[in-house]
Write an enzyme that holds these catalytic residues in place. Structure first.
Site, PDB file in Angstrom:
ATOM      1  N   ARG A  52       0.862  -1.186   0.000  1.00 44.12           N
ATOM      2  CA  ARG A  52       0.000   0.000   0.000  1.00 44.12           C
ATOM      3  C   ARG A  52       0.894   1.230   0.000  1.00 44.12           C
ATOM      4  O   ARG A  52       1.259   1.737   1.053  1.00 44.12           O
ATOM      5  CB  ARG A  52      -0.914  -0.034   1.218  1.00 44.12           C
ATOM      6  CG  ARG A  52      -2.012  -1.082   1.067  1.00 44.12           C
ATOM      7  CD  ARG A  52      -2.719  -1.343   2.363  1.00 44.12           C
ATOM      8  NE  ARG A  52      -1.790  -1.920   3.343  1.00 44.12           N
ATOM      9  CZ  ARG A  52      -2.127  -2.330   4.557  1.00 44.12           C
ATOM     10  NH1 ARG A  52      -3.358  -2.215   4.969  1.00 44.12           N
ATOM     11  NH2 ARG A  52      -1.221  -2.842   5.369  1.00 44.12           N
ATOM     12  N   ASP A  75       2.433   4.945  -0.195  1.00 41.80           N
ATOM     13  CA  ASP A  75       2.016   6.239   0.364  1.00 41.80           C
ATOM     14  C   ASP A  75       1.737   7.269  -0.724  1.00 41.80           C
ATOM     15  O   ASP A  75       2.065   7.059  -1.894  1.00 41.80           O
ATOM     16  CB  ASP A  75       3.142   6.793   1.254  1.00 41.80           C
ATOM     17  CG  ASP A  75       3.177   6.116   2.604  1.00 41.80           C
ATOM     18  OD1 ASP A  75       2.114   5.725   3.114  1.00 41.80           O
ATOM     19  OD2 ASP A  75       4.300   5.977   3.142  1.00 41.80           O
ATOM     20  N   TYR A 125      11.726  -2.498  -4.285  1.00 38.49           N
ATOM     21  CA  TYR A 125      11.546  -1.048  -4.454  1.00 38.49           C
ATOM     22  C   TYR A 125      12.764  -0.465  -5.146  1.00 38.49           C
ATOM     23  O   TYR A 125      13.888  -0.965  -5.006  1.00 38.49           O
ATOM     24  CB  TYR A 125      11.384  -0.354  -3.097  1.00 38.49           C
ATOM     25  CG  TYR A 125      10.019  -0.506  -2.474  1.00 38.49           C
ATOM     26  CD1 TYR A 125       9.006   0.400  -2.761  1.00 38.49           C
ATOM     27  CD2 TYR A 125       9.747  -1.543  -1.594  1.00 38.49           C
ATOM     28  CE1 TYR A 125       7.746   0.281  -2.192  1.00 38.49           C
ATOM     29  CE2 TYR A 125       8.482  -1.684  -1.012  1.00 38.49           C
ATOM     30  CZ  TYR A 125       7.493  -0.767  -1.321  1.00 38.49           C
ATOM     31  OH  TYR A 125       6.248  -0.889  -0.753  1.00 38.49           O
ATOM     32  N   ARG A 172      12.147   4.712   2.616  1.00 39.75           N
ATOM     33  CA  ARG A 172      12.435   6.153   2.593  1.00 39.75           C
ATOM     34  C   ARG A 172      13.345   6.560   3.739  1.00 39.75           C
ATOM     35  O   ARG A 172      14.182   7.460   3.592  1.00 39.75           O
ATOM     36  CB  ARG A 172      11.133   6.947   2.609  1.00 39.75           C
ATOM     37  CG  ARG A 172      10.373   6.846   1.282  1.00 39.75           C
ATOM     38  CD  ARG A 172       8.974   7.393   1.370  1.00 39.75           C
ATOM     39  NE  ARG A 172       8.969   8.734   1.922  1.00 39.75           N
ATOM     40  CZ  ARG A 172       7.876   9.359   2.373  1.00 39.75           C
ATOM     41  NH1 ARG A 172       6.700   8.737   2.311  1.00 39.75           N
ATOM     42  NH2 ARG A 172       7.960  10.578   2.844  1.00 39.75           N
TER      43      ARG A 172
END
Lengths: 245, 245
Positions: free
Chosen positions: B50, B52, B111, B198
């Site tokens: 999910r 951001d 990612y 992040r």
């Protein structure tokens, strides 16, 4: 008065093109307004190529004359700060001689054309590529491209609005390569006719789809007949990639 | 009822994230509205991750159950037609077993984080990269990244809103490479804590700038103290790159 050479990156999407227009925003206007806010001077920027509406630049060369005493660093940083939020970024600034000219001193111009060649439309690269859903045959596109390299009368690939004195140009490079889902076409010449790259790419795509043979490309060039040609490739896949002096 | 697996590309810029929200548009809502217009059915899409607000996807995996008889081809083409002009594209659709689950069947998530590491701000890649103007030392970033690979308590890299049961995760891969003006960081794990990528990228950038040594990264991990850390890298450089089943 100092003449500055600038290398500029821009997203052509929101602009009517490089050149100032009465009916909408241009890259030239964005730069000139930033310079005026910075220095109080109204000076004209001249570019190596006057890209059309929607055409991008990875590295456009331009020049401008400024009276105010500045360093290259301050000019670059000041313009970049004042250009926000326009998608225009000054990558490099250097001082040049007063007779250096971004357009007339340029001996070679390079363009890149990006085709997203997959079944499904772009999400991340929307506005940055031409989406062609039918598989393209890169090998036959290369064969067709080879017919265009060299010195030719490029009348068939010329827009009705072209202001060039002669349609005879020397195309130094027209290379087609596949990189994953993308087909990239790199073109280099001292100068191009108006819409020449987009027209050549449009014809190469017809070859890649099998609608034309490489020989049809040669026949179209030899016929010198604009009517024989298909549509221009759309502007959003085209990038001014660099100028050589 | 057929369960369909979808691979979805999206530009996270205009969305509040993958998941449906009351206060703004989401990727999930865009897909669900397109499906409802196509089939009349209100069905929930479930994703592998999910993402951001502002985070993109090159290839998000998702599933949805549909009662209407469809082919994979028709579902993909229909959704893509109805998703326009949202920057969401369904790259692939295939039928899966009724117990296949985009989130719970996933054994590895990948990612990609893109840093534009040059002096001047992005024009063409605005909203697609994190702009870091100070030169980054990729070698020391690699050293620091090596300390994070493996099974660790990742509490320091966890958001206050993280709902994961345990902060202990196994990071399979964290690779840093330079490609021209870009520094790209690739991460892979079975699962990540909220904001983990992040937060790790934010710390790697501190190392790359010389504000931290690679040893400081190890000390931060060992201290299990969130307060020791810097800011998260911003969402616009992050891409969900793929899920493995």
């Amino acid at each position: 008065m100092t003449r500055w050479r600038l290398t500029v990156e821009y997203d052509g999407g929101p602009f009517m093109g490089w050149q100032r227009q009465d009916h909408g925003p241009s890259v030239q206007q964005a730069l000139e307004e930033a310079l005026e806010r910075m220095t109080g001077e109204r000076a004209a920027f001249t570019a190596a190529g006057r890209t059309d509406a929607g055409v991008h630049a990875l590295a456009m060369s331009a020049h401008v004359d400024v009276a105010k005493a500045l360093t290259a660093h301050r000019l670059r940083e000041g313009l970049n700060a004042l250009l926000r939020p326009s998608p225009v970024s000054v990558l490099d600034v250097s001082e040049v001689a007063g007779n250096w000219h971004a357009r007339f001193s340029c001996v070679s111009r390079r363009y890149l054309y990006r085709i997203l060649n997959r079944r499904t439309p772009p999400a991340l690269e929307a506005g940055r590529v031409w989406h062609v859903a039918v598989p393209l045959d890169v090998e036959t596109m290369r064969e067709a491209a080879a017919h265009l390299v060299g010195r030719h009368d490029f009348t068939p690939f010329r827009s009705a609005h072209c202001q060039s004195e002669s349609p005879v140009k020397t195309l130094d490079r027209l290379e087609v390569e596949r990189a994953g889902d993308e087909v990239r076409i790199a073109a280099a010449a001292r100068s191009f006719l108006h819409h020449q790259v987009r027209s050549m790419v449009g014809c190469l795509a017809m070859v890649g789809r099998g609608q034309w043979s490489p020989g049809d490309m040669k026949a179209a060039l030899d016929a010198r007949d604009r009517a024989a040609l298909g549509l221009n490739a759309p502007p959003q896949g085209l990038y001014f990639a660099g100028a050589v002096y």
